[in-house]
Design a protein around this motif. Structure first.
Motif, short mmCIF file in Angstrom:
data_model
loop_
_atom_site.label_atom_id
_atom_site.label_comp_id
_atom_site.label_asym_id
_atom_site.label_seq_id
_atom_site.Cartn_x
_atom_site.Cartn_y
_atom_site.Cartn_z
N LYS A 35 -41.82 -3.38 -8.60
CA LYS A 35 -42.18 -4.73 -9.05
C LYS A 35 -41.84 -4.92 -10.52
O LYS A 35 -42.60 -5.54 -11.27
N GLY A 36 -40.69 -4.38 -10.92
CA GLY A 36 -40.21 -4.56 -12.29
C GLY A 36 -40.81 -3.64 -13.32
O GLY A 36 -40.54 -3.78 -14.51
N ILE A 37 -41.62 -2.65 -12.89
CA ILE A 37 -42.25 -1.70 -13.81
C ILE A 37 -41.58 -0.33 -13.68
O ILE A 37 -41.51 0.22 -12.58
N HIS A 38 -41.11 0.20 -14.79
CA HIS A 38 -40.45 1.51 -14.79
C HIS A 38 -41.40 2.63 -14.40
O HIS A 38 -42.54 2.68 -14.85
N PHE A 39 -40.92 3.55 -13.52
CA PHE A 39 -41.73 4.74 -13.24
C PHE A 39 -40.92 6.02 -13.13
O PHE A 39 -41.49 7.10 -13.20
N CYS A 40 -39.61 5.94 -12.96
CA CYS A 40 -38.77 7.15 -12.88
C CYS A 40 -37.37 6.82 -13.37
O CYS A 40 -36.97 5.65 -13.47
N GLY A 41 -36.62 7.88 -13.66
CA GLY A 41 -35.23 7.73 -14.02
C GLY A 41 -34.31 8.13 -12.88
O GLY A 41 -34.76 8.48 -11.78
N LEU A 82 -28.81 9.31 -7.98
CA LEU A 82 -29.49 10.60 -7.79
C LEU A 82 -30.79 10.58 -8.58
O LEU A 82 -30.82 10.17 -9.75
N THR A 83 -31.88 11.04 -7.95
CA THR A 83 -33.18 11.08 -8.61
C THR A 83 -33.95 12.29 -8.10
O THR A 83 -33.38 13.16 -7.42
N ALA A 84 -35.23 12.37 -8.44
CA ALA A 84 -36.09 13.46 -7.97
C ALA A 84 -36.78 13.07 -6.67
O ALA A 84 -37.18 11.92 -6.49
N ALA A 85 -36.94 14.04 -5.78
CA ALA A 85 -37.64 13.77 -4.52
C ALA A 85 -39.09 13.36 -4.79
O ALA A 85 -39.65 12.55 -4.04
N HIS A 86 -39.70 13.90 -5.84
CA HIS A 86 -41.10 13.53 -6.09
C HIS A 86 -41.23 12.09 -6.57
O HIS A 86 -42.30 11.49 -6.45
N CYS A 87 -40.15 11.49 -7.10
CA CYS A 87 -40.17 10.06 -7.41
C CYS A 87 -40.22 9.24 -6.12
O CYS A 87 -40.93 8.24 -6.03
N ILE A 88 -39.47 9.68 -5.12
CA ILE A 88 -39.47 9.00 -3.82
C ILE A 88 -40.82 9.17 -3.14
O ILE A 88 -41.39 8.21 -2.61
N ALA A 89 -41.35 10.40 -3.18
CA ALA A 89 -42.67 10.65 -2.58
C ALA A 89 -43.75 9.85 -3.29
O ALA A 89 -44.74 9.44 -2.67
N GLY A 90 -43.56 9.58 -4.58
CA GLY A 90 -44.56 8.87 -5.37
C GLY A 90 -44.74 7.42 -4.99
O GLY A 90 -45.73 6.80 -5.37
N VAL A 91 -43.77 6.86 -4.26
CA VAL A 91 -43.89 5.47 -3.83
C VAL A 91 -44.11 5.36 -2.33
O VAL A 91 -43.86 4.34 -1.71
N ASP A 92 -44.61 6.44 -1.74
CA ASP A 92 -44.95 6.40 -0.32
C ASP A 92 -46.00 5.31 -0.08
O ASP A 92 -47.01 5.24 -0.76
N GLY A 93 -45.74 4.46 0.90
CA GLY A 93 -46.67 3.37 1.20
C GLY A 93 -46.36 2.08 0.48
O GLY A 93 -46.96 1.05 0.77
#
Length: 259
Positions: free
Chosen positions: A48-54, A64-75
């Motif tokens: 929603k326009g807020i930075h949380f990962c690179g 390419l990013t980290a898997a834990h960034c993807i897991a962090g937005v589960d749901g």
């Protein structure tokens, strides 16, 4: 500790303080402000326009990013997730693209942090220009003492909540897996064969830099993905990065499938 800034999923997004531009802007931690043209492969992953990962652009449609960034937005609804590229500021400018798919490596293990790597599939494709360019993948890992560059919009001090409005970078020096496991750092068997360590005096990636690039200064190729560490620049503990070369075949497959 993973280097994800915001808590998402079953929780509301944490409020994030922005860095006052009048303050001393000297660090990612321990770094300097840069223009996006110095790291045109860098993206901001946003909810929603807020930075949380690179992340790093590796083709017009793949980041390419980290898997834990993807897991962090589960749901979280996929429609709320975007990538911004081509801007020195994460909050405006550049090119914004929808994330239409997120794929973590199948061997990702959040407990051991093994295979902490993933890809984002975007639509529409990025249009390459001076501020938006892909980065090539490295063919190996650095030996001891090699200079590398890390970048991102993460928090600017250990245990901080202040994220940088401006893109920052810092130079760090590689440490072999063997040396990283032994004193004085004593990471032990936490350092797996698919990980890279690097450190600098008072320089490190931190929360909000997760998924971002660790790049060879000499070749400008992508060595690693920001993954985890013991605090941020704490007692000069090395940061730990996922080694891109260990997953190059898997990464290339996704590039080929999304041309």
């Amino acid at each position: 500790m993973f280097r994800l800034t915001l808590i998402v999923g079953f929780f509301c997004i944490a409020s994030v303080a922005l860095e006052d531009s009048s303050e001393d802007n000297d660090r990612i931690i321990g770094g300097r402000n840069i223009a996006i043209t110095e790291a045109p492969y860098q993206i901001s992953m946003q909810n929603k326009g807020i930075h949380f990962c690179g992340g790093s652009i590796i083709s017009p449609k793949v980041v390419l990013t980290a898997a834990h960034c993807i897991a962090g937005v589960d749901g979280v609804s996929l429609s709320d997730l975007t990538c911004r590229a081509g801007s020195t500021m994460w909050s405006n400018g550049g090119q914004v693209r929808n994330i239409v798919a997120m794929i973590s490596h199948p061997k990702y293990n959040p407990k051991t942090k093994e295979a902490d790597i993933g890809v984002l599939i975007l639509s529409p494709a990025f249009k390459f220009d001076t501020g938006v360019k892909p980065i090539k993948l490295a063919d190996g890992v650095p030996t001891d003492g090699k200079a590398g560059i890390i970048s991102g919009w993460g928090v600017t001090r250990d245990k901080g909540v202040i994220v940088s409005t401006m893109l920052k970078c810092a130079e760090v020096t590689s440490i072999s897996r063997k040396n990283c496991s032994q004193p004085p750092w004593d990471y032990g068997d936490e350092i797996l064969p698919s990980m890279i360590c690097a450190r600098g005096d008072g320089k490190d990636a931190c929360q909000g830099d997760s998924g971002g690039p660790y790049v060879s200064k000499a070749t400008n190729k992508l060595w690693g993905v920001v993954s985890w560490g013991r605090g941020c620049a704490r007692e000069a503990y090395p940061g730990v990065y996922t080694a891109v070369v260990a997953f190059k075949k898997w990464i290339t497959k996704h590039i080929e499938e999304n041309k």
